[in-house]
Design a protein around this motif. Structure first.
Motif, PDB file in Angstrom:
ATOM      1  N   GLU A   1     -10.684   2.156  14.773  1.00 24.58           N
ATOM      2  CA  GLU A   1     -10.132   1.119  15.646  1.00 24.58           C
ATOM      3  C   GLU A   1     -11.242   0.375  16.366  1.00 24.58           C
ATOM      4  OE1 GLU A   1      -7.235   2.797  18.289  1.00 24.58           O
ATOM      5  OE2 GLU A   1      -5.806   3.160  16.666  1.00 24.58           O
ATOM      6  N   ARG A   2     -12.233   1.110  16.889  1.00 30.35           N
ATOM      7  CA  ARG A   2     -13.341   0.464  17.597  1.00 30.35           C
ATOM      8  C   ARG A   2     -14.131  -0.454  16.667  1.00 30.35           C
ATOM      9  NH1 ARG A   2     -13.744   5.572  19.803  1.00 30.35           N
ATOM     10  NH2 ARG A   2     -15.447   6.116  18.419  1.00 30.35           N
ATOM     11  N   ALA A   3     -14.267  -0.054  15.402  1.00 31.45           N
ATOM     12  CA  ALA A   3     -15.023  -0.848  14.435  1.00 31.45           C
ATOM     13  C   ALA A   3     -14.213  -2.013  13.877  1.00 31.45           C
ATOM     14  CB  ALA A   3     -15.491   0.049  13.289  1.00 31.45           C
ATOM     15  N   GLY A   4     -12.922  -2.057  14.186  1.00 31.17           N
ATOM     16  CA  GLY A   4     -12.079  -3.137  13.704  1.00 31.17           C
ATOM     17  C   GLY A   4     -11.558  -2.916  12.291  1.00 31.17           C
ATOM     18  N   ILE A   5     -11.732  -1.714  11.755  1.00 30.23           N
ATOM     19  CA  ILE A   5     -11.250  -1.403  10.408  1.00 30.23           C
ATOM     20  C   ILE A   5      -9.749  -1.158  10.420  1.00 30.23           C
ATOM     21  CG2 ILE A   5     -11.417   0.258   8.513  1.00 30.23           C
ATOM     22  CD1 ILE A   5     -14.347   0.703   9.464  1.00 30.23           C
ATOM     23  N   VAL A   6      -9.266  -0.534  11.473  1.00 28.95           N
ATOM     24  CA  VAL A   6      -7.841  -0.232  11.635  1.00 28.95           C
ATOM     25  C   VAL A   6      -7.328  -1.024  12.833  1.00 28.95           C
ATOM     26  CG1 VAL A   6      -6.179   1.596  12.158  1.00 28.95           C
ATOM     27  CG2 VAL A   6      -8.127   2.083  10.684  1.00 28.95           C
ATOM     28  N   SER A   7      -6.164  -1.650  12.682  1.00 26.17           N
ATOM     29  CA  SER A   7      -5.575  -2.419  13.780  1.00 26.17           C
ATOM     30  C   SER A   7      -5.216  -1.517  14.942  1.00 26.17           C
ATOM     31  CB  SER A   7      -4.304  -3.124  13.303  1.00 26.17           C
ATOM     32  OG  SER A   7      -4.593  -3.978  12.254  1.00 26.17           O
ATOM     33  N   ASP A   8      -5.390  -2.036  16.137  1.00 24.90           N
ATOM     34  CA  ASP A   8      -5.010  -1.306  17.342  1.00 24.90           C
ATOM     35  C   ASP A   8      -3.704  -1.877  17.868  1.00 24.90           C
ATOM     36  OD1 ASP A   8      -4.758  -0.006  19.751  1.00 24.90           O
ATOM     37  OD2 ASP A   8      -6.535  -0.910  20.669  1.00 24.90           O
ATOM     38  N   PRO A   9      -2.582  -1.140  17.726  1.00 26.69           N
ATOM     39  CA  PRO A   9      -1.303  -1.675  18.195  1.00 26.69           C
ATOM     40  C   PRO A   9      -1.233  -1.843  19.709  1.00 26.69           C
ATOM     41  CG  PRO A   9      -1.053   0.590  17.446  1.00 26.69           C
ATOM     42  CD  PRO A   9      -2.455   0.170  17.121  1.00 26.69           C
ATOM     43  N   GLU A  10      -2.216  -1.341  20.424  1.00 31.06           N
ATOM     44  CA  GLU A  10      -2.261  -1.510  21.877  1.00 31.06           C
ATOM     45  C   GLU A  10      -3.108  -2.712  22.282  1.00 31.06           C
ATOM     46  OE1 GLU A  10      -0.376   0.365  23.914  1.00 31.06           O
ATOM     47  OE2 GLU A  10       0.349   1.280  22.072  1.00 31.06           O
ATOM     48  N   ALA A  11      -3.659  -3.437  21.307  1.00 34.15           N
ATOM     49  CA  ALA A  11      -4.496  -4.605  21.604  1.00 34.15           C
ATOM     50  C   ALA A  11      -3.680  -5.659  22.344  1.00 34.15           C
ATOM     51  CB  ALA A  11      -5.059  -5.185  20.307  1.00 34.15           C
TER      52      ALA A  11
ATOM     53  N   ASP B   1       1.329  -5.216  15.042  1.00 30.55           N
ATOM     54  CA  ASP B   1       0.457  -4.103  14.676  1.00 30.55           C
ATOM     55  C   ASP B   1      -0.962  -4.240  15.215  1.00 30.55           C
ATOM     56  OD1 ASP B   1      -0.889  -5.898  13.073  1.00 30.55           O
ATOM     57  OD2 ASP B   1      -0.385  -4.922  11.180  1.00 30.55           O
ATOM     58  N   GLY B   2      -1.201  -5.221  16.047  1.00 31.42           N
ATOM     59  CA  GLY B   2      -2.532  -5.434  16.597  1.00 31.42           C
ATOM     60  C   GLY B   2      -3.208  -6.657  15.998  1.00 31.42           C
ATOM     61  N   ASP B   3      -2.956  -6.922  14.714  1.00 31.25           N
ATOM     62  CA  ASP B   3      -3.543  -8.077  14.041  1.00 31.25           C
ATOM     63  C   ASP B   3      -2.504  -9.042  13.496  1.00 31.25           C
ATOM     64  OD1 ASP B   3      -6.223  -7.375  14.364  1.00 31.25           O
ATOM     65  OD2 ASP B   3      -6.207  -6.110  12.587  1.00 31.25           O
ATOM     66  N   ARG B   4      -1.248  -8.643  13.482  1.00 31.42           N
ATOM     67  CA  ARG B   4      -0.198  -9.438  12.845  1.00 31.42           C
ATOM     68  C   ARG B   4       1.108  -9.310  13.618  1.00 31.42           C
ATOM     69  NH1 ARG B   4      -0.532  -7.509   7.651  1.00 31.42           N
ATOM     70  NH2 ARG B   4      -2.063  -9.139   7.336  1.00 31.42           N
ATOM     71  N   ILE B   5       1.850 -10.416  13.694  1.00 30.95           N
ATOM     72  CA  ILE B   5       3.199 -10.426  14.260  1.00 30.95           C
ATOM     73  C   ILE B   5       4.139 -10.842  13.138  1.00 30.95           C
ATOM     74  CG2 ILE B   5       4.760 -11.498  15.928  1.00 30.95           C
ATOM     75  CD1 ILE B   5       2.289 -11.931  17.750  1.00 30.95           C
ATOM     76  N   VAL B   6       5.195 -10.062  12.941  1.00 36.86           N
ATOM     77  CA  VAL B   6       6.145 -10.312  11.851  1.00 36.86           C
ATOM     78  C   VAL B   6       7.554 -10.403  12.421  1.00 36.86           C
ATOM     79  CG1 VAL B   6       7.073  -9.452   9.669  1.00 36.86           C
ATOM     80  CG2 VAL B   6       4.668  -9.031  10.245  1.00 36.86           C
TER      81      VAL B   6
ATOM     82  N   ASP C   1      -1.062 -14.178  11.721  1.00 38.44           N
ATOM     83  CA  ASP C   1      -2.222 -13.315  11.939  1.00 38.44           C
ATOM     84  C   ASP C   1      -3.007 -13.826  13.132  1.00 38.44           C
ATOM     85  OD1 ASP C   1      -1.832 -11.760   9.477  1.00 38.44           O
ATOM     86  OD2 ASP C   1      -2.364 -13.626   8.473  1.00 38.44           O
ATOM     87  N   ARG C   2      -3.672 -12.912  13.805  1.00 42.35           N
ATOM     88  CA  ARG C   2      -4.468 -13.307  14.970  1.00 42.35           C
ATOM     89  C   ARG C   2      -5.600 -14.234  14.533  1.00 42.35           C
ATOM     90  NH1 ARG C   2      -4.944 -11.226  19.933  1.00 42.35           N
ATOM     91  NH2 ARG C   2      -4.096  -9.181  19.420  1.00 42.35           N
ATOM     92  N   GLN C   3      -5.713 -15.354  15.239  1.00 46.59           N
ATOM     93  CA  GLN C   3      -6.807 -16.293  15.014  1.00 46.59           C
ATOM     94  C   GLN C   3      -7.824 -16.217  16.134  1.00 46.59           C
ATOM     95  OE1 GLN C   3      -6.772 -18.211  12.061  1.00 46.59           O
ATOM     96  NE2 GLN C   3      -5.118 -16.761  11.727  1.00 46.59           N
ATOM     97  N   SER C   4      -7.336 -15.955  17.352  1.00 44.07           N
ATOM     98  CA  SER C   4      -8.210 -15.949  18.515  1.00 44.07           C
ATOM     99  C   SER C   4      -7.542 -15.168  19.639  1.00 44.07           C
ATOM    100  CB  SER C   4      -8.466 -17.380  18.973  1.00 44.07           C
ATOM    101  OG  SER C   4      -9.062 -17.408  20.249  1.00 44.07           O
ATOM    102  N   MET C   5      -8.346 -14.531  20.463  1.00 42.43           N
ATOM    103  CA  MET C   5      -7.829 -13.858  21.656  1.00 42.43           C
ATOM    104  C   MET C   5      -8.034 -14.734  22.890  1.00 42.43           C
ATOM    105  SD  MET C   5      -9.015  -9.926  20.938  1.00 42.43           S
ATOM    106  CE  MET C   5      -7.898  -9.111  22.052  1.00 42.43           C
TER     107      MET C   5
END
Length: 161
Positions: free
Chosen positions: A35-45, A108-113, A138-142
């Protein structure tokens, strides 16, 4: 006789519940590192930011449990949707309210469906054959500033107050 004994052992093995993963196990540490490396989405983001895929756009402003949200679907030639409302986060579920239109989307942290079917009240937000059903972004920007600039196809700001 051996077959019965083997069957009894297999059935007995099915009775056990899987062991719970502790926060300090190797698997939990690996998941946290991914999650820290950005490999797995963080649903708490945080939700705040700009989201898009193809001609679907979405903005979220606010970092609390409840945020402002705007969505735009533009297929051209008077085929589109535009809505502003409120998003309430409950774990990975997002309860979206656009007036009488209520949608429970997944995050899921990176995507809204959005779900494949939406209430009839949501169709009032659309023109032509466009729909809010199955919108996926998909997330483009925070960045809050980017979320605040999102406009509908008619030029209306969707996330600014």
């Amino acid at each position: 006789m051996r077959a019965i004994l083997l069957l009894a052992l297999v059935v007995a093995g099915c009775d056990r519940a899987p062991s719970a993963t502790t926060g300090d196990s190797a698997g939990a540490r690996l998941e946290a590192a991914a999650e820290r490396a950005g490999i797995v989405s963080d649903p708490e983001a945080p939700l705040e930011g700009a989201w898009a895929r193809d001609t679907d756009r979405l903005c979220v402003v606010g970092t609390g449990k409840t945020s402002r949200i705007g969505v735009s679907v533009d297929y051209g030639e008077d085929q589109g949707c535009a809505a502003t409302g409120v998003a309430e986060r409950e774990g990975t579920a997002l309860r979206l309210t656009f007036g009488d239109c209520r949608i429970v989307a997944q995050y899921d942290g990176d995507r809204i469906v959005f779900p494949a079917t939406v209430a009839d009240a949501c169709q009032a937000l659309c023109t032509g054959r466009a729909t809010l059903a199955a919108v996926t972004v998909d997330r483009q920007s925070m960045a809050r500033s980017e979320a605040l600039t999102l406009r509908s196809s008619k030029g209306t700001r969707l996330c600014s107050s």
